[in-house]
Design a protein around this motif. Structure first.
Motif, mmCIF file in Angstrom:
data_model
loop_
_atom_site.group_PDB
_atom_site.id
_atom_site.type_symbol
_atom_site.label_atom_id
_atom_site.label_comp_id
_atom_site.label_asym_id
_atom_site.label_seq_id
_atom_site.Cartn_x
_atom_site.Cartn_y
_atom_site.Cartn_z
ATOM 1 N N PHE A 139 -69.064 23.422 14.866
ATOM 2 C CA PHE A 139 -68.952 22.110 15.500
ATOM 3 C C PHE A 139 -69.696 22.092 16.831
ATOM 4 C CE2 PHE A 139 -66.855 19.016 18.277
ATOM 5 C CZ PHE A 139 -66.985 17.873 17.507
ATOM 6 N N ASP A 140 -69.605 23.162 17.612
ATOM 7 C CA ASP A 140 -70.335 23.219 18.885
ATOM 8 C C ASP A 140 -71.832 23.069 18.648
ATOM 9 O OD1 ASP A 140 -68.031 23.541 20.354
ATOM 10 O OD2 ASP A 140 -68.240 25.708 20.601
ATOM 11 N N ARG A 141 -72.345 23.683 17.592
ATOM 12 C CA ARG A 141 -73.771 23.573 17.298
ATOM 13 C C ARG A 141 -74.118 22.172 16.797
ATOM 14 N NH1 ARG A 141 -73.042 28.817 15.053
ATOM 15 N NH2 ARG A 141 -74.059 28.489 13.048
ATOM 16 N N LEU A 142 -73.215 21.579 16.036
ATOM 17 C CA LEU A 142 -73.411 20.194 15.597
ATOM 18 C C LEU A 142 -73.516 19.255 16.802
ATOM 19 C CD1 LEU A 142 -73.380 17.842 13.526
ATOM 20 C CD2 LEU A 142 -70.876 17.997 13.548
ATOM 21 N N ILE A 143 -72.602 19.397 17.744
ATOM 22 C CA ILE A 143 -72.611 18.561 18.942
ATOM 23 C C ILE A 143 -73.913 18.753 19.720
ATOM 24 C CG2 ILE A 143 -71.584 18.365 21.250
ATOM 25 C CD1 ILE A 143 -70.024 16.820 19.313
ATOM 26 N N PHE A 144 -74.341 20.001 19.861
ATOM 27 C CA PHE A 144 -75.595 20.265 20.570
ATOM 28 C C PHE A 144 -76.756 19.565 19.872
ATOM 29 C CE2 PHE A 144 -79.427 22.543 21.658
ATOM 30 C CZ PHE A 144 -79.299 22.752 23.023
ATOM 31 N N ASN A 145 -76.822 19.675 18.550
ATOM 32 C CA ASN A 145 -77.929 19.068 17.809
ATOM 33 C C ASN A 145 -77.917 17.550 17.911
ATOM 34 O OD1 ASN A 145 -79.031 21.520 16.984
ATOM 35 N ND2 ASN A 145 -77.792 21.604 15.129
ATOM 36 N N ASP A 195 -85.395 26.768 18.287
ATOM 37 C CA ASP A 195 -85.493 25.320 18.445
ATOM 38 C C ASP A 195 -86.651 24.828 17.585
ATOM 39 O OD1 ASP A 195 -83.483 25.507 20.288
ATOM 40 O OD2 ASP A 195 -84.758 25.241 22.046
ATOM 41 N N ALA A 196 -86.360 23.915 16.662
ATOM 42 C CA ALA A 196 -87.395 23.473 15.734
ATOM 43 C C ALA A 196 -87.140 22.033 15.298
ATOM 44 C CB ALA A 196 -87.421 24.381 14.509
ATOM 45 N N TRP A 232 -83.284 22.049 24.842
ATOM 46 C CA TRP A 232 -84.035 22.201 23.602
ATOM 47 C C TRP A 232 -85.511 22.450 23.927
ATOM 48 C CZ3 TRP A 232 -88.043 19.785 20.949
ATOM 49 C CH2 TRP A 232 -88.178 20.165 19.596
ATOM 50 N N GLY A 233 -86.101 23.360 23.201
ATOM 51 C CA GLY A 233 -87.469 23.769 23.434
ATOM 52 C C GLY A 233 -87.567 25.125 24.092
ATOM 53 N N ALA A 234 -86.488 25.555 24.750
ATOM 54 C CA ALA A 234 -86.500 26.861 25.407
ATOM 55 C C ALA A 234 -86.621 27.995 24.401
ATOM 56 C CB ALA A 234 -85.231 27.035 26.242
ATOM 57 N N HIS A 235 -86.186 27.743 23.152
ATOM 58 C CA HIS A 235 -86.238 28.772 22.117
ATOM 59 C C HIS A 235 -87.204 28.378 20.997
ATOM 60 C CE1 HIS A 235 -82.984 30.710 24.149
ATOM 61 N NE2 HIS A 235 -82.176 29.686 23.965
ATOM 62 N N GLY A 271 -87.102 15.362 10.245
ATOM 63 C CA GLY A 271 -87.276 14.225 11.138
ATOM 64 C C GLY A 271 -86.451 14.288 12.400
ATOM 65 N N ALA A 272 -85.786 15.416 12.661
ATOM 66 C CA ALA A 272 -84.889 15.539 13.807
ATOM 67 C C ALA A 272 -85.127 16.870 14.514
ATOM 68 C CB ALA A 272 -83.434 15.425 13.360
ATOM 69 N N ARG A 273 -84.486 17.002 15.676
ATOM 70 C CA ARG A 273 -84.524 18.249 16.430
ATOM 71 C C ARG A 273 -83.266 19.061 16.135
ATOM 72 N NH1 ARG A 273 -86.211 16.506 22.610
ATOM 73 N NH2 ARG A 273 -88.413 15.968 22.189
ATOM 74 N N PHE A 274 -83.437 20.380 16.063
ATOM 75 C CA PHE A 274 -82.302 21.269 15.815
ATOM 76 C C PHE A 274 -82.432 22.530 16.657
ATOM 77 C CE2 PHE A 274 -82.688 18.855 11.893
ATOM 78 C CZ PHE A 274 -81.373 18.577 11.545
#
Length: 279
Positions: A137-143, A57-58, A11-14, A62-65
């Motif tokens: 779901f893959d994106r949910l898990i990543f977040n 990546d933003a 996270w942060g690379a994008h 209150g959370a990272r996504f």
């Protein structure tokens, strides 16, 4: 498009830069009202054009996504206009947070509700996020993984009125429109997904209470709630329910059924009914 899996850069690379970052800032600062919304849509459209299919990546809610704001309305709102992402509903749910807060996010998408509440709840919270679409779901898990909360558990299944396997109909224009009921037969794709009745999940997870649940399952809310509130002991009935409006798709008078179980509507927004059960 850059791969959004857990094998992608951290996270942060994008992180948004340059004109895209400025446009995101503008969309988030638009005033309420017709003009602000029109300008926000214009800035959003330009930012998406400049992104050219790349993820973003933003921080939001209150959370990272990590977000792909293209064919998912939920991701567009979280990135560009979090102030308009069910703010009243989220504020209401945040007001219910206390010790051992337990929240079920049924139709979690990429984690907007689940992570927003996890950001405000204590470390003793239990948050279950259900999302049956494999790519989403893959994106949910990543977040979930890029946040420090440790209170959110994701489950790759459709919540239904029985255990087994169901056909999930997919809307290619908006991944958030997937449903076990056909939304648009002409353009809907489909995939088979595992399904479980809610009571069995709750029992397997050892939950002894549910403070709140949110259901956004494109018209299947009736089959989930009717079965659960018929079979589950009253001690497991949620104190509050955020329910996507789906009267035209429900096969029963769901609001009437909920009223018969002691729920009263405390809020109605553009997208949702918010109901609370009397103590």
């Amino acid at each position: 498009m850059i791969e959004l899996s857990t094998n992608a850069p951290g996270w942060g690379a994008h992180a948004p830069r340059g004109a895209v970052a400025r446009l995101i800032g503008l969309t988030r600062s638009m005033p309420a009202g017709w003009l602000g919304k029109r300008l926000g849509f214009a800035f959003r459209k330009l930012a998406i054009l400049l992104l050219d299919g790349r993820p973003v990546d933003a921080e939001s809610l209150g959370a990272r996504f990590r977000l792909a704001p293209y064919n998912n309305v939920c991701e567009k709102r979280i990135l560009f206009a979090p102030q308009d992402f069910d703010a009243a509903e989220r504020g209401y749910l945040a007001g219910l947070i206390g010790e051992r807060f337990t929240f079920l996010d049924i139709g979690a998408n990429i984690g907007g509700y689940a992570l927003a509440l996890a950001a405000r709840a204590g470390s003793d919270a239990r948050i279950l996020a259900f999302e049956p679409q494999p790519d989403v779901f893959d994106r949910l898990i990543f977040n979930i993984g890029i946040n420090p909360f440790g209170t959110v558990k994701a489950m790759a299944l459709a919540v239904a009125d029985r255990d087994g396997e169901l056909t999930l109909f997919l809307d290619p224009a908006n991944q958030g429109e997937a449903s076990v009921k056909i939304v648009n037969q002409d353009r809907a794709g489909r995939v088979r997904v595992p399904a479980r009745a809610l009571l069995g999940i709750v029992e397997d997870e050892g939950l002894d209470h549910i403070d709140a649940m949110k259901l956004d399952v494109e018209g299947a809310e009736d089959i989930i709630l009717q079965r659960f509130l018929t079979d589950a002991p009253a001690s497991l009935w949620p104190r509050a329910i955020v329910l996507e409006k789906g009267e035209s798709r429900w096969s029963i008078d769901l609001l009437g059924f909920l009223a018969s179980r002691g729920y009263r509507r405390v809020m109605e927004t553009r997208n949702n009914h918010v109901l609370e059960r009397a103590p």
